[in-house]
Design an enzyme around this catalytic site. Structure first.
Site, PDB file in Angstrom:
ATOM      1  N   GLU A 169     -11.267   4.286  -1.564  1.00 43.05           N
ATOM      2  CA  GLU A 169     -11.741   4.613  -0.216  1.00 43.05           C
ATOM      3  C   GLU A 169     -12.565   5.902  -0.201  1.00 43.05           C
ATOM      4  O   GLU A 169     -12.202   6.904  -0.794  1.00 43.05           O
ATOM      5  CB  GLU A 169     -10.562   4.753   0.782  1.00 43.05           C
ATOM      6  CG  GLU A 169      -9.416   5.635   0.349  1.00 43.05           C
ATOM      7  CD  GLU A 169      -8.320   4.887  -0.330  1.00 43.05           C
ATOM      8  OE1 GLU A 169      -8.585   3.813  -0.911  1.00 43.05           O
ATOM      9  OE2 GLU A 169      -7.174   5.357  -0.322  1.00 43.05           O
ATOM     10  N   ASP A 201      -3.154  -2.999  -2.541  1.00 47.63           N
ATOM     11  CA  ASP A 201      -4.194  -1.974  -2.624  1.00 47.63           C
ATOM     12  C   ASP A 201      -3.979  -1.126  -3.885  1.00 47.63           C
ATOM     13  O   ASP A 201      -2.875  -1.077  -4.434  1.00 47.63           O
ATOM     14  CB  ASP A 201      -4.133  -1.062  -1.384  1.00 47.63           C
ATOM     15  CG  ASP A 201      -5.327  -0.109  -1.311  1.00 47.63           C
ATOM     16  OD1 ASP A 201      -5.172   0.977  -0.726  1.00 47.63           O
ATOM     17  OD2 ASP A 201      -6.402  -0.432  -1.866  1.00 47.63           O
ATOM     18  N   ASN A 202      -5.028  -0.480  -4.346  1.00 49.87           N
ATOM     19  CA  ASN A 202      -4.934   0.546  -5.404  1.00 49.87           C
ATOM     20  C   ASN A 202      -4.476   0.046  -6.773  1.00 49.87           C
ATOM     21  O   ASN A 202      -3.847   0.796  -7.528  1.00 49.87           O
ATOM     22  CB  ASN A 202      -3.994   1.680  -4.977  1.00 49.87           C
ATOM     23  CG  ASN A 202      -4.305   2.213  -3.626  1.00 49.87           C
ATOM     24  OD1 ASN A 202      -3.482   2.138  -2.710  1.00 49.87           O
ATOM     25  ND2 ASN A 202      -5.511   2.768  -3.466  1.00 49.87           N
ATOM     26  N   LYS A 223       3.107   3.463  -5.587  1.00 52.46           N
ATOM     27  CA  LYS A 223       2.591   2.470  -6.539  1.00 52.46           C
ATOM     28  C   LYS A 223       3.673   1.982  -7.503  1.00 52.46           C
ATOM     29  O   LYS A 223       3.627   0.859  -7.967  1.00 52.46           O
ATOM     30  CB  LYS A 223       1.387   3.045  -7.283  1.00 52.46           C
ATOM     31  CG  LYS A 223       0.332   3.640  -6.339  1.00 52.46           C
ATOM     32  CD  LYS A 223       0.019   2.743  -5.125  1.00 52.46           C
ATOM     33  CE  LYS A 223      -0.664   3.501  -3.992  1.00 52.46           C
ATOM     34  NZ  LYS A 223      -0.728   2.728  -2.728  1.00 52.46           N
ATOM     35  N   ASP A 244       0.838  -1.204   0.000  1.00 50.78           N
ATOM     36  CA  ASP A 244       0.000   0.000   0.000  1.00 50.78           C
ATOM     37  C   ASP A 244       0.871   1.253   0.000  1.00 50.78           C
ATOM     38  O   ASP A 244       0.450   2.314   0.458  1.00 50.78           O
ATOM     39  CB  ASP A 244      -0.915  -0.016   1.229  1.00 50.78           C
ATOM     40  CG  ASP A 244      -2.030   1.012   1.125  1.00 50.78           C
ATOM     41  OD1 ASP A 244      -2.579   1.405   2.173  1.00 50.78           O
ATOM     42  OD2 ASP A 244      -2.328   1.449  -0.004  1.00 50.78           O
TER      43      ASP A 244
END
Ligand SMILES: O=C(NCCO)c1cc(-c2ccc(F)cc2)cc(O)c1O
Ligand SMILES: [Mg+2]
Length: 214
Positions: free
Chosen positions: A199, A169-170, A144, A141
């Site tokens: 989120e 995540d993401n 990136k 997380d």
């Protein structure tokens, strides 16, 4: 002097959550982010997917890359068995400072080790510094563009074992295209996408769960 968003998030925890109650800390942060200010926590919708993966894996050793204010750190640690530990790496010292206080408010200091600095430098030191053999679960997380290089580094340092779960995540927003391509096409991973939302928004995002096959 003007406070920062992480400082305001910490104050919301100290005002609205019960000391020693991790779930009330998670709820206080989600309420702050929904009602006051958006912040880049994994959030409750993706957080429930995270909870189900953690409960299924029942990990003894967890690595989190990207602590921010400690929301997912607290969420994961609150589900760990007694002797289990989570090491969480955070590059930004201001974030790390806030995260330590959020984690303390939740009463989870004994299960969590916050390590400050670049993941690329700390990952090769995990075994010697923290006595880690391999990780059972890795939650990605952080930046990136570091997901792929750090995954390759974890492989090269022998920190993954047959069955280690990587949860990222993401993968849609902001997006990690090179990481997705790698784990979805490499014969060394079995990958699965959990569609969700960014989120506190209606934008699409999701988590990618990848099992290292050894
Ligand atoms: O950069 C991120 N994390 C590492 C920080 O040290 C991050 C960013 C975003 C995000 C930001 C800006 C936007 F417009 C959309 C998404 C969301 C996240 O969940 C994240 O984890
Ligand atoms: Mg994130």
């Amino acid at each position: 002097t003007q406070s920062t968003r992480p400082q305001r998030l910490l104050h919301a925890v100290q005002k609205n959550a019960t000391r020693g109650d991790p779930r009330s800390v998670v709820k206080a942060i989600d309420n702050f982010c929904r009602q006051k200010e958006w912040a880049m926590n994994v959030g409750d919708e993706k957080g429930c997917i995270l909870d189900s993966v953690v409960s299924e894996v029942n990990p003894v050793t967890v690595l989190e890359l990207g602590t921010y204010c400690g929301y997912s750190t607290v969420r994961i640690a609150s589900l760990l068995p007694p002797r289990a530990k989570i090491i969480t790496l955070e590059f930004n010292p201001d974030y790390a400072k806030i995260a330590r206080q959020v984690i303390a408010w939740a009463g989870l200091e004994d299960k969590i080790q916050v390590v400050e600095g670049p993941s690329g430098e700390w990952i090769p030191k995990m075994k010697e510094q923290f006595g880690v053999k391999t990780f059972d679960l890795v939650f990605l997380d952080h930046w990136k563009d570091r997901y792929l290089p750090d995954t390759k580094l974890l492989e090269d340092c022998g920190l993954l074992r047959k069955g280690t779960i990587l949860l990222a995540d993401n993968v849609i927003c902001p997006g990690t295209p090179d990481y997705l391509e790698y784990v979805r096409n490499s014969p060394r991973y079995k990958s699965q996408y959990f569609k969700s939302h960014l989120e506190y928004t209606k934008a699409e995002d999701g988590l990618e769960k990848s099992v290292f096959l050894g």
